[in-house]
Design a protein around this motif. Structure first.
Motif, PDB file in Angstrom:
ATOM      1  N   TYR B  18       0.808  -1.329  -0.082  1.00 26.71           N
ATOM      2  CA  TYR B  18      -0.149   0.008   0.161  1.00 26.71           C
ATOM      3  C   TYR B  18       0.912   1.415  -0.062  1.00 26.71           C
ATOM      4  N   HIS B  24      -5.899   1.253   4.064  1.00 21.94           N
ATOM      5  CA  HIS B  24      -6.092  -0.309   3.804  1.00 21.94           C
ATOM      6  C   HIS B  24      -5.279  -0.908   5.098  1.00 21.94           C
ATOM      7  N   HIS B  28      -6.665  -3.449   7.811  1.00 18.24           N
ATOM      8  CA  HIS B  28      -6.227  -4.908   7.914  1.00 18.24           C
ATOM      9  C   HIS B  28      -5.852  -4.942   9.301  1.00 18.24           C
ATOM     10  N   ALA B  53      -6.908  -3.930  -2.403  1.00 20.40           N
ATOM     11  CA  ALA B  53      -6.621  -5.037  -1.182  1.00 20.40           C
ATOM     12  C   ALA B  53      -6.732  -6.317  -1.830  1.00 20.40           C
ATOM     13  N   GLY B  93     -13.721  -3.128  -1.209  1.00 20.23           N
ATOM     14  CA  GLY B  93     -13.857  -1.415  -1.437  1.00 20.23           C
ATOM     15  C   GLY B  93     -15.029  -0.997  -2.065  1.00 20.23           C
ATOM     16  N   ILE B 120     -14.737  -0.896   2.613  1.00 16.42           N
ATOM     17  CA  ILE B 120     -13.642   0.217   2.599  1.00 16.42           C
ATOM     18  C   ILE B 120     -14.004   1.359   1.723  1.00 16.42           C
ATOM     19  N   SER B 211     -12.047   5.755   4.584  1.00 12.01           N
ATOM     20  CA  SER B 211     -10.460   5.517   4.592  1.00 12.01           C
ATOM     21  C   SER B 211      -9.876   6.251   3.670  1.00 12.01           C
TER      22      SER B 211
END
Ligand SMILES: Cc1ncc(C[n+]2csc(CCOP(=O)(O)OP(=O)(O)O)c2C)c(N)n1
Ligand code: SF4
Ligand SMILES: [Mg+2]
Lengths: 67, 242
Positions: B18, B24, B28, B53, B93, B120, B211
């Protein structure tokens, strides 16, 4: 007394920890890590309260906190 | 001195792909910490999305499956029905859950599948180059809305969490944010609740996580967090929806 340990090689230099340390104990390094990035550096001279705000916001799980 | 903050066993000790400051990584970690705290690592099955992701299974130290784009909840439904004793969740997502997989999302929720969803919302399609997503804000510039999203041309930001909350099959919906350490801690509590619901057989639970995507918002990591607080949270208010 509390302290943090930063995984400097894994740090991507987002510096969110610098922004959220309530004591201002984290700063941007002058040296570069293996990624070629400035990393987060902890000032161990005292004052860390072990609140773990830096670790909670770190997107890369680079920070361990000891208290 | 005692170690009071450390890497969860459910999170492999590896570097992620990332971008610096991407949410993310935080999300996680929250999932991994919750799985550890609930003691269900050995029976958890995660469904990774398509999107940034996509390789989440390389970061989580429990069983995972990949799903084709948007189909995570269809795959999760099958796995949970065959293995009802396992803890099954999807991590998706906004492009995945609210555009490409809208169909699967709505019907899994409407069937009241006993699943946990970590959604997300970063208001863009990150992986493919920052295109406009259903959740892109009005006025937000993306690579496919270069003058900013306009309601006349593109419609309004889609509040899929509120829409899902209307369905009788849905048990729990909450919107949280990664905007500050305090909000991250609240986000973790909501994710834990969503997993506990499944363990207690209470049905479909979803947590929407606002996010940051600093890269495709064209912002620094800290600016991206401030933008969530000052702009995104106005359109997508935090709190329990159902
Ligand atoms: C059916 C299908 N359509 C399009 C794509 C291309 N694609 C891959 S990732 C992605 C966007 C993902 O965006 P999102 O789900 O918001 O995840 P993010 O990267 O923002 O976390 C798209 C359109 C695909 N893989 N499959
Ligand atoms: S493009 Fe955006 S969502 Fe994807 S890894 Fe980078 S910051 Fe994260
Ligand atoms: Mg997205």
């Amino acid at each position: 007394m509390a302290k943090i340990v930063i995984n400097q090689q894994r740090c991507k230099g987002c510096f969110l920890c610098v922004n959220f340390c309530p004591k201002g104990l984290i700063k941007k390094s002058r040296k570069l890590n293996k990624r070629g990035l400035n990393f987060a550096e902890f000032d161990p001279s005292g004052g860390c309260i072990g609140c773990a705000m830096c670790a909670v916001i770190c997107p890369d799980c680079c920070i361990e906190v000891y208290k | 001195m005692e170690k009071i903050f450390f890497r969860a066993e459910s999170l492999y000790d590896v570097s992620t792909h990332y971008c610096p400051g991407c949410g993310h990584g935080i999300a996680h970690r929250l999932v991994a910490e919750v799985i550890d705290e609930l003691g269900v690592r050995e029976k958890t099955i995660g469904i990774a999305p398509v999107g940034c992701a996509v390789v989440a299974y390389d970061y989580w130290n429990f069983d995972c499956s990949e799903a084709a784009h948007g189909r995570a909840l269809a795959v999760a439904t099958a796995i949970k029905r065959v293995h009802p004793q396992n803890v099954v969740f999807t991590y998706q997502g906004d492009g995945d859950l609210a555009a490409i997989g809208t169909n699967e999302t709505i019907h899994a929720a409407n069937r009241g599948e006993n699943l946990t969803v970590v959604f997300i919302n970063n208001a863009v399609y990150g992986m493919t180059g920052g295109q406009m997503a259903p959740t892109t804000l009005l006025g937000q510039k993306t690579s496919t809305s270069i003058e900013g999203r306009q309601k006349e041309k593109h419609g309004y930001p889609l509040k899929i969490s509120e829409m899902l909350a209307l369905l009788p099959g849905v048990t729990y919906v909450e919107r949280v944010s990664l905007q500050s350490p305090q909000e991250v801690l609240k986000a973790k509590r909501a994710i834990k609740q969503a997993f506990e619901n499944q363990i207690n057989n209470l049905g479909f639970s979803l947590v929407e996580v606002l996010s940051p995507c600093p890269t495709y918002w064209g912002q620094s990591p800290k600016e991206a967090l401030d933008w969530i607080r000052d702009v995104m949270q106005k359109e997508f208010p935090l709190g329990r929806i159902k």
